[in-house]
Design a protein around this motif. Structure first.
Motif, PDB file in Angstrom:
ATOM      1  N   GLU A 173       0.775  -1.289   0.092  1.00  0.00           N
ATOM      2  CA  GLU A 173       0.213   0.162   0.064  1.00  0.00           C
ATOM      3  C   GLU A 173       0.928   1.297   0.043  1.00  0.00           C
ATOM      4  O   GLU A 173       0.440   2.155  -0.646  1.00  0.00           O
ATOM      5  CB  GLU A 173      -0.966  -0.162   1.031  1.00  0.00           C
ATOM      6  N   PHE A 174       1.970   1.472   0.898  1.00  0.00           N
ATOM      7  CA  PHE A 174       2.634   2.635   0.925  1.00  0.00           C
ATOM      8  C   PHE A 174       4.151   2.562   0.391  1.00  0.00           C
ATOM      9  O   PHE A 174       4.628   3.347   0.476  1.00  0.00           O
ATOM     10  CB  PHE A 174       2.432   3.039   2.502  1.00  0.00           C
ATOM     11  N   GLY A 175       4.546   1.455   0.232  1.00  0.00           N
ATOM     12  CA  GLY A 175       5.872   1.345  -0.275  1.00  0.00           C
ATOM     13  C   GLY A 175       6.940   0.658   1.030  1.00  0.00           C
ATOM     14  O   GLY A 175       6.432   0.643   1.829  1.00  0.00           O
ATOM     15  N   GLN A 176       8.074   0.327   0.589  1.00  0.00           N
ATOM     16  CA  GLN A 176       8.804  -0.562   1.474  1.00  0.00           C
ATOM     17  C   GLN A 176       9.402   0.326   2.552  1.00  0.00           C
ATOM     18  O   GLN A 176       9.325  -0.177   3.654  1.00  0.00           O
ATOM     19  CB  GLN A 176      10.079  -1.349   0.447  1.00  0.00           C
ATOM     20  N   ALA A 177       9.805   1.425   2.313  1.00  0.00           N
ATOM     21  CA  ALA A 177      10.388   2.445   3.301  1.00  0.00           C
ATOM     22  C   ALA A 177       9.548   2.850   4.417  1.00  0.00           C
ATOM     23  O   ALA A 177       9.720   2.624   5.603  1.00  0.00           O
ATOM     24  CB  ALA A 177      10.993   3.538   2.650  1.00  0.00           C
ATOM     25  N   LYS A 178       8.194   2.979   3.965  1.00  0.00           N
ATOM     26  CA  LYS A 178       7.101   3.500   5.081  1.00  0.00           C
ATOM     27  C   LYS A 178       6.873   2.299   5.662  1.00  0.00           C
ATOM     28  O   LYS A 178       6.398   2.241   6.906  1.00  0.00           O
ATOM     29  CB  LYS A 178       6.084   4.170   4.232  1.00  0.00           C
ATOM     30  N   ALA A 179       6.648   0.980   5.096  1.00  0.00           N
ATOM     31  CA  ALA A 179       6.408  -0.243   5.838  1.00  0.00           C
ATOM     32  C   ALA A 179       7.436  -0.425   6.789  1.00  0.00           C
ATOM     33  O   ALA A 179       7.273  -1.038   7.735  1.00  0.00           O
ATOM     34  CB  ALA A 179       6.251  -1.490   4.860  1.00  0.00           C
ATOM     35  N   LYS A 180       8.635  -0.498   6.527  1.00  0.00           N
ATOM     36  CA  LYS A 180       9.850  -0.614   7.296  1.00  0.00           C
ATOM     37  C   LYS A 180       9.686   0.195   8.677  1.00  0.00           C
ATOM     38  O   LYS A 180       9.901  -0.119   9.689  1.00  0.00           O
ATOM     39  CB  LYS A 180      11.087  -0.525   6.896  1.00  0.00           C
ATOM     40  N   LYS A 181       9.320   1.493   8.485  1.00  0.00           N
ATOM     41  CA  LYS A 181       9.202   2.288   9.427  1.00  0.00           C
ATOM     42  C   LYS A 181       8.189   2.047  10.386  1.00  0.00           C
ATOM     43  O   LYS A 181       8.304   2.197  11.631  1.00  0.00           O
ATOM     44  CB  LYS A 181       9.014   3.846   8.841  1.00  0.00           C
ATOM     45  N   LYS A 182       6.902   1.985   9.751  1.00  0.00           N
ATOM     46  CA  LYS A 182       5.678   1.380  10.546  1.00  0.00           C
ATOM     47  C   LYS A 182       6.148   0.241  11.478  1.00  0.00           C
ATOM     48  O   LYS A 182       5.639   0.216  12.628  1.00  0.00           O
ATOM     49  CB  LYS A 182       4.507   1.346   9.697  1.00  0.00           C
ATOM     50  N   LEU A 183       6.846  -0.551  11.072  1.00  0.00           N
ATOM     51  CA  LEU A 183       7.043  -2.146  11.427  1.00  0.00           C
ATOM     52  C   LEU A 183       7.813  -1.803  12.720  1.00  0.00           C
ATOM     53  O   LEU A 183       7.637  -2.133  13.647  1.00  0.00           O
ATOM     54  CB  LEU A 183       7.857  -2.892  10.446  1.00  0.00           C
ATOM     55  N   LEU A 184       8.999  -0.790  12.598  1.00  0.00           N
ATOM     56  CA  LEU A 184       9.882  -0.619  13.573  1.00  0.00           C
ATOM     57  C   LEU A 184       9.297   0.388  14.605  1.00  0.00           C
ATOM     58  O   LEU A 184       9.657   0.107  15.877  1.00  0.00           O
ATOM     59  CB  LEU A 184      11.341   0.093  12.967  1.00  0.00           C
ATOM     60  N   GLU A 185       8.322   0.951  14.580  1.00  0.00           N
ATOM     61  CA  GLU A 185       7.616   1.817  15.449  1.00  0.00           C
ATOM     62  C   GLU A 185       6.546   0.835  16.042  1.00  0.00           C
ATOM     63  O   GLU A 185       6.400   1.289  17.386  1.00  0.00           O
ATOM     64  CB  GLU A 185       6.671   2.926  14.453  1.00  0.00           C
ATOM     65  N   LYS A 186       6.026  -0.252  15.423  1.00  0.00           N
ATOM     66  CA  LYS A 186       4.977  -0.887  16.184  1.00  0.00           C
ATOM     67  C   LYS A 186       5.422  -1.931  16.832  1.00  0.00           C
ATOM     68  O   LYS A 186       5.016  -2.301  18.316  1.00  0.00           O
ATOM     69  CB  LYS A 186       4.295  -1.716  15.171  1.00  0.00           C
ATOM     70  N   TYR A 187       6.558  -2.611  16.654  1.00  0.00           N
ATOM     71  CA  TYR A 187       7.171  -3.878  17.370  1.00  0.00           C
ATOM     72  C   TYR A 187       8.565  -3.650  18.196  1.00  0.00           C
ATOM     73  O   TYR A 187       9.250  -3.151  17.469  1.00  0.00           O
ATOM     74  CB  TYR A 187       7.242  -4.856  16.493  1.00  0.00           C
ATOM     75  N   PRO A 188       8.655  -4.075  19.251  1.00  0.00           N
ATOM     76  CA  PRO A 188      10.117  -3.807  20.022  1.00  0.00           C
ATOM     77  C   PRO A 188      11.115  -4.716  19.330  1.00  0.00           C
ATOM     78  O   PRO A 188      10.920  -5.873  18.804  1.00  0.00           O
ATOM     79  CB  PRO A 188       9.733  -4.299  21.269  1.00  0.00           C
ATOM     80  N   ARG A 189      12.335  -4.084  19.283  1.00  0.00           N
ATOM     81  CA  ARG A 189      13.526  -4.799  18.762  1.00  0.00           C
ATOM     82  C   ARG A 189      14.401  -5.512  19.976  1.00  0.00           C
ATOM     83  O   ARG A 189      14.047  -4.975  21.465  1.00  0.00           O
ATOM     84  CB  ARG A 189      14.337  -3.715  18.253  1.00  0.00           C
ATOM     85  N   ILE A 190      15.037  -6.355  19.841  1.00  0.00           N
ATOM     86  CA  ILE A 190      15.873  -7.058  20.824  1.00  0.00           C
ATOM     87  C   ILE A 190      17.195  -5.954  20.841  1.00  0.00           C
ATOM     88  O   ILE A 190      17.557  -5.460  20.121  1.00  0.00           O
ATOM     89  CB  ILE A 190      16.514  -8.494  20.376  1.00  0.00           C
TER      90      ILE A 190
END
Length: 190
Positions: A173-190
């Motif tokens: 829907e939005f493109g890869q860069a925005k999808a990656k940004k949304k993903l990193l905002e939503k889910y915590p990293r190790i």
């Protein structure tokens, strides 16, 4: 994923959406309605546009040449010796992903779906004292990749399927860069 792969993915997605729309239009014609009535076919499978199933079906036969290097840690566990009077056996004990007791961790790439098993170096020394037998190491994987830990549990693959669907839905829907940004905002990293 490469830009050409995203374009191809969007094209396949749009073809499937168009196919579903055409089926829905045909279901409302007089001839098809008569056919359905005579054969007792369940048309509910054709009337609902399920985005997650469309994406899942497309990805089963889709391969990527390059990924963003985003992994989900799907399980963590340690091997425990179960000692009884007459015998000794080993058992796998699941732990939380961030547990200091986790000797082994499994990771899956959200784009390619490929898995990586990594070990902690201290626990990886086999009976012969050879610690290089079990590479890669957890620290190396967690340093070299973006590793997500959505729910900090080994149950249900720690939300891997949910993360994958979220990424691809947003990438289409939005493109890869925005999808990656949304993903990193939503889910915590190790």
């Amino acid at each position: 994923m490469l830009k050409s792969e995203l374009i191809k993915l969007r094209k396949l997605y749009q073809e499937q959406v168009d196919k579903n729309n055409t089926i829905n239009q045909l279901l409302h014609t007089k001839e098809v309605a008569s056919f359905i009535k005579l054969t007792n076919i369940d048309v509910n499978q054709f009337t609902n546009l399920d985005i997650s199933n469309i994406i899942k079906n497309i990805l089963t036969n889709f391969s990527f040449k390059q990924t963003n290097g985003i992994l989900v840690c799907t399980s963590a566990y340690y091997i425990d010796d179960d000692i009884c009077y007459e015998e000794t056996s080993k058992r796998v004990v699941n732990t939380s992903i961030n547990s200091p007791y986790a000797q082994i961790k499994n990771y899956f790439d959200i784009e390619s779906g490929k898995g990586i098993r990594a070990y902690r170096p201290i626990e990886c020394i086999n009976n012969y004292g050879d610690s290089d037998y079990y590479s890669p190491y957890v620290a190396d994987i967690e340093k070299d990749y973006i590793v997500l830990n959505p729910y900090d549990t080994s149950l249900n693959q720690n939300g891997y399927k949910e993360v994958r669907e979220f990424f691809f839905t947003n990438a289409i829907e939005f493109g890869q860069a925005k999808a990656k940004k949304k993903l990193l905002e939503k889910y915590p990293r190790i």
